[in-house]
Design a protein around this motif. Structure first.
Motif, PDB file in Angstrom:
ATOM      1  N   LEU A 292     -18.026  -5.626   5.798  1.00  0.00           N
ATOM      2  CA  LEU A 292     -17.131  -4.755   6.570  1.00  0.00           C
ATOM      3  C   LEU A 292     -16.248  -3.918   5.651  1.00  0.00           C
ATOM      4  N   LEU A 293     -15.694  -4.597   4.635  1.00  0.00           N
ATOM      5  CA  LEU A 293     -14.818  -3.897   3.701  1.00  0.00           C
ATOM      6  C   LEU A 293     -15.554  -2.767   2.993  1.00  0.00           C
ATOM      7  N   THR A 294     -16.802  -3.052   2.597  1.00  0.00           N
ATOM      8  CA  THR A 294     -17.587  -2.033   1.903  1.00  0.00           C
ATOM      9  C   THR A 294     -17.815  -0.832   2.808  1.00  0.00           C
ATOM     10  N   PHE A 295     -18.159  -1.104   4.066  1.00  0.00           N
ATOM     11  CA  PHE A 295     -18.384   0.012   4.985  1.00  0.00           C
ATOM     12  C   PHE A 295     -17.111   0.811   5.191  1.00  0.00           C
ATOM     13  N   LEU A 296     -15.989   0.116   5.218  1.00  0.00           N
ATOM     14  CA  LEU A 296     -14.712   0.825   5.340  1.00  0.00           C
ATOM     15  C   LEU A 296     -14.520   1.753   4.137  1.00  0.00           C
ATOM     16  N   ALA A 297     -14.809   1.218   2.933  1.00  0.00           N
ATOM     17  CA  ALA A 297     -14.646   2.035   1.722  1.00  0.00           C
ATOM     18  C   ALA A 297     -15.602   3.232   1.732  1.00  0.00           C
ATOM     19  N   TYR A 299     -16.782   4.725   4.336  1.00  0.00           N
ATOM     20  CA  TYR A 299     -16.270   5.661   5.340  1.00  0.00           C
ATOM     21  C   TYR A 299     -15.120   6.484   4.750  1.00  0.00           C
ATOM     22  N   LEU A 300     -14.190   5.800   4.096  1.00  0.00           N
ATOM     23  CA  LEU A 300     -13.031   6.515   3.545  1.00  0.00           C
ATOM     24  C   LEU A 300     -13.460   7.498   2.455  1.00  0.00           C
ATOM     25  N   ILE A 310      -7.895   4.376  -2.446  1.00  0.00           N
ATOM     26  CA  ILE A 310      -8.452   3.204  -1.751  1.00  0.00           C
ATOM     27  C   ILE A 310      -8.157   1.931  -2.541  1.00  0.00           C
TER      28      ILE A 310
END
Lengths: 327, 266
Positions: A292-297, A299-300, A310
Motif C-alpha cells: 500500500l505504501l509503495t502504491f501511495l509513493a 501515486y504521489l 515524500i
C-alpha cells in the motif's frame, strides 16, 4: 591520395575508453556533457588531426556542442563518431551538422536503454544483493557490489565502443532492428519482478501496536494460564527448573505468535485475543502494508511530488506515529 | 580522533564527490562509501550495516536526463562519519542522511551551474587549438564536485564528539524511535521511483508474480534473480510486439508464436 589512410589505432581507442569514464565531470546546465564528450574523444582527434592545427580547432569546436545521455551508452556513440571522424580525416565530405545529427540521434534512444538497464535494474539488484550480505556487518557485500558493478561496466564501455567503431554509421540501422527495444523490455520485466520481490521482504512496516478490538479468550486462558502461573511462581522464590523454563518459553511464544495479550480480568490474569491493523493486513496477504505504501509513493510521484518531500513526509509520519504510540 | 582516519575519510569523501557526478565507479553509493569509512575509522561493522540500510533507501535515486536525484554521496559520507566517528546510532545516522541528501542536492545544482562558466574557458581554448586548455576546465569542474563532499565532510568531522552527543541527548526519544521506524519504510520511495521509470500496463503482472513469490516462498534473492531473467527471456520470445514486426531474418518470420507453440504440443 598519396599518403597512407589515417585511422584511429587500438591504443588510441583504449585511451578514449578510459577517458570516457570522466564523461560527466563538467556536467553543466548549458550544454550538459559537452566538455566531457570532447575530453573523451581528444585522443582520436589528436591522432587524426594532430599535424593540422586548423582542422584540430574545427574538430575541438564541433565536439563541444550539446550532448547528454546515460554515461555508459555514450561509448557506442563514441565508437561511431570516431569511425566518422576517420572517414572525414581521409577526405570524406562530412559536415559538422552530420556529426551533431549522429550524436543527438543516438543519444536519446540509447539513454532510453541505459536508464532502465543500469539504474533501474542492474544497480538495484546488485545493490540489494550486496546490502543483504552487508546487513550483518560484513565487508563482503561492499566488495561484491564494487567488483561486480565495475567489471560489468568496464566491459560494457569497452565492447560497445569497439562495436560502434567497427559498425560505423551502419550502427544506426542495426539499432533500429528491435534489439534495443528487446534489451529495454527484458530489463524492465526483470526490474519489475525484482521490485515485487523486494517490497514485501525488505520493508519493515509494523502496525501491530494499533489494537482494533480485543476479546477474552477462555480456551486460550485455560490452556496457557496454568503453566504461565507455574512459571511466575518458579521465579518468585520457587526453584527454577529446566522444564519450567521450557514450558514458560513455549507459553510466551504461543502468546505472541497467536496474537494474544495478557491483561487483568475479574481480578485474575487472563489471555485476550487481540486484532491489530497488522493482523488484519497479514490475513489479507503478508506484505500488504508495504505494498500500500509503495502504491501511495507511486501515486504521489506521478502527481509530481518530489521524492525528497515524500521521504520527509514519511519520516514525519514515523515521528508523529511514535509520539502517539502507533509505532 | 586519529589524524590518519581524518585524512582517509577526507579522501573517501572526495572520491564520493567525484563519483556523485561521474556515476562510474560508484564510490558514492552508500554500501561502498559507508563501508570504506568504516574501514578507515576501524568501525567496519557499523559502517557496513549503515551502508546496507542506506543502500536500500537510495535504491531508486538516479540521475535521469537533466534531473538530479537526492544526493547519495553527501548522505552516505556524512552519515558514515556520524556513525563511525561520533558514535551516533544507525537509525539516527540514517535520518540525518536524508537531510544531508537534500543539502548535497543543492550543492551539486550550484556546481552544475558554476560549470557553465567554467566550460566556456574550454570554448576559448578550442578557438586557439589549445588542447591542454580544453582539458583543464573539465578537471576544474570535476575537482569542485569532489570538494563539494570533501569540505562538508571535514566540517562534520571537526564538530566535537561531545557536541554531537549533547545535541542527540536533547532529542526526545519519540523522535529517535520515529526516525528509526520510518527508516524501515522510507525504502518504498526508492522502489516507487524505479517502478515509475519502467512500469507499463503489460509489465505489472511481473511485479505481482515477484510479490507473490516473495510472500509465499523462501526463495533467495539469487534464486529470484534467475526466475526474473527467465521470465524476461520468455516474455521477449513470446511477446507479439517483437514477433509481428520481425521482418527479414526474424526467427519467427510472421508465424504466430502462440500458434507455433500449440503446433509443437500437438
Amino acid at each position: 591520395m598519396a599518403e597512407a589512410r589515417k585511422s584511429v589505432s587500438k591504443t588510441t581507442r583504449r585511451s578514449v575508453w578510459l577517458r570516457s569514464q570522466y564523461l560527466q565531470g563538467s556536467w553543466n546546465y548549458e550544454r550538459m556533457q559537452n566538455l566531457g564528450w570532447c575530453y573523451s574523444i581528444i585522443p582520436a582527434l589528436k591522432e587524426l588531426y594532430g599535424d593540422d592545427s586548423d582542422e584540430m580547432k574545427a574538430a575541438l569546436k564541433r565536439h563541444l556542442e550539446f550532448f547528454n545521455t546515460h554515461p555508459y551508452v555514450a561509448s557506442p556513440i563514441l565508437g561511431v563518431v570516431m569511425s566518422l571522424e576517420e572517414e572525414k580525416a581521409n577526405g570524406a565530405e562530412i559536415d559538422d551538422d552530420a556529426f551533431q545529427g549522429v550524436k543527438v540521434g543516438m543519444m536519446g534512444p540509447l539513454a532510453g536503454v541505459g536508464d532502465p538497464v543500469f539504474w533501474g535494474t542492474l544497480r538495484p539488484i546488485i545493490g540489494a544483493l550486496a546490502a543483504s550480505m552487508a546487513a550483518t556487518g560484513s565487508i563482503i557485500g561492499a566488495i561484491l557490489f564494487f567488483v561486480l558493478w565495475n567489471a560489468i561496466r568496464l566491459a560494457f564501455l569497452y565492447y560497445t565502443q569497439e562495436f560502434g567503431y567497427k559498425a560505423g554509421s551502419n550502427i544506426t540501422k542495426d539499432l533500429s532492428g528491435g534489439l534495443l527495444q528487446k534489451v529495454t523490455t527484458g530489463a524492465s520485466v526483470l526490474g519489475m519482478f525484482i521490485m515485487g520481490v523486494l517490497i514485501p521482504r525488505w520493508t519493515s512496516f509494523n502496525l501491530s501496536k494499533i489494537v482494533l478490538s480485543h476479546a477474552y479468550s477462555q480456551s486460550a486462558s485455560e490452556a496457557f494460564m496454568p503453566s504461565l502461573t507455574e512459571l511466575v511462581q518458579s521465579f518468585n522464590g520457587g526453584a527454577i527448573t529446566e522444564e519450567g523454563i521450557v514450558a514458560g518459553n513455549s507459553v510466551l511464544q504461543g502468546i505472541t505468535n497467536g496474537g494474544f495479550a495478557l491483561a487483568e480480568r475479574e481480578g485474575e490474569l487472563a489471555l485476550f485475543s487481540i486484532t491489530t491493523v497488522q493482523s488484519v493486513f497479514d490475513q489479507l496477504v503478508y506484505g500488504f502494508g508495504p505494498l500500500l505504501l509503495t502504491f501511495l509513493a507511486i501515486y504521489l510521484l506521478r502527481k509530481k511530488v518530489s521524492p525528497i518531500v515524500i521521504i520527509f513526509g514519511l519520516f514525519a509520519v514515523g515521528i508523529i506515529g511514535a509520539f502517539f504510540g502507533i509505532f | 580522533m586519529n589524524p590518519i582516519s581524518i585524512i582517509l575519510v577526507f579522501l573517501i569523501a572526495f572520491l564520493a564527490g567525484l563519483e556523485g557526478i561521474l556515476d562510474e565507479w560508484q564510490f558514492h553509493q552508500p554500501i561502498v562509501a559507508c563501508t570504506l569509512i568504516g574501514v578507515a575509522t576501524g568501525h567496519l561493522q557499523e559502517g557496513a550495516i549503515l551502508g546496507a540500510s542506506l543502500q536500500l533507501i537510495a535504491l531508486g535515486w538516479m540521475n535521469v536526463g537533466a534531473a538530479v536525484a537526492p544526493d547519495a554521496a553527501l548522505a552516505s559520507v556524512a552519515a558514515g562519519i556520524l556513525v563511525c566517528m561520533k558514535g551516533v546510532d544507525i537509525g539516527t545516522g540514517q535520518a540525518s542522511a536524508m537531510a544531508l541528501a537534500v543539502a548535497g542536492l543543492m550543492l551539486t545544482t550550484l556546481i552544475r551551474t558554476v560549470s557553465v562558466g567554467i566550460v566556456h574557458m574550454a570554448d576559448a581554448a578550442a578557438e586557439k587549438g589549445n588542447i591542454r586548455g580544453v582539458e583543464m576546465p573539465h578537471f576544474i569542474a570535476l575537482f569542485l564536485q569532489g570538494m563539494r563532499i570533501a569540505i562538508p565532510a571535514l566540517l562534520v568531522m571537526m564538530v566535537p564528539v561531545g557536541a554531537v552527543q549533547a545535541a542527540l541527548e536533547a532529542i526526545p526519544s519519540f523522535v529517535t524511535t520515529g526516525l528509526s521506524v520510518a527508516g524501515g519504510f522510507v525504502v518504498v520511495v526508492g522502489y516507487a521511483m524505479v517502478i515509475n521509470m519502467m512500469a507499463t500496463p503489460k509489465l505489472w503482472p511481473f511485479f505481482f508474480i515477484g510479490f507473490g513469490l516473495a510472500v509465499l516462498t523462501n526463495i533467495t534473492l539469487i534464486g529470484m534473480g534467475l526466475i526474473g531473467v527467465a521470465l524476461a527471456l520468455i516474455y521477449i520470445d513470446l511477446s507479439p510486439e517483437f514477433n509481428n514486426t520481425g521482418g527479414s531474418g526474424g526467427g519467427a518470420g510472421g508465424v504466430d508464436p502462440l500458434d507455433a507453440i500449440l503446433n509443437d504440443y500437438e
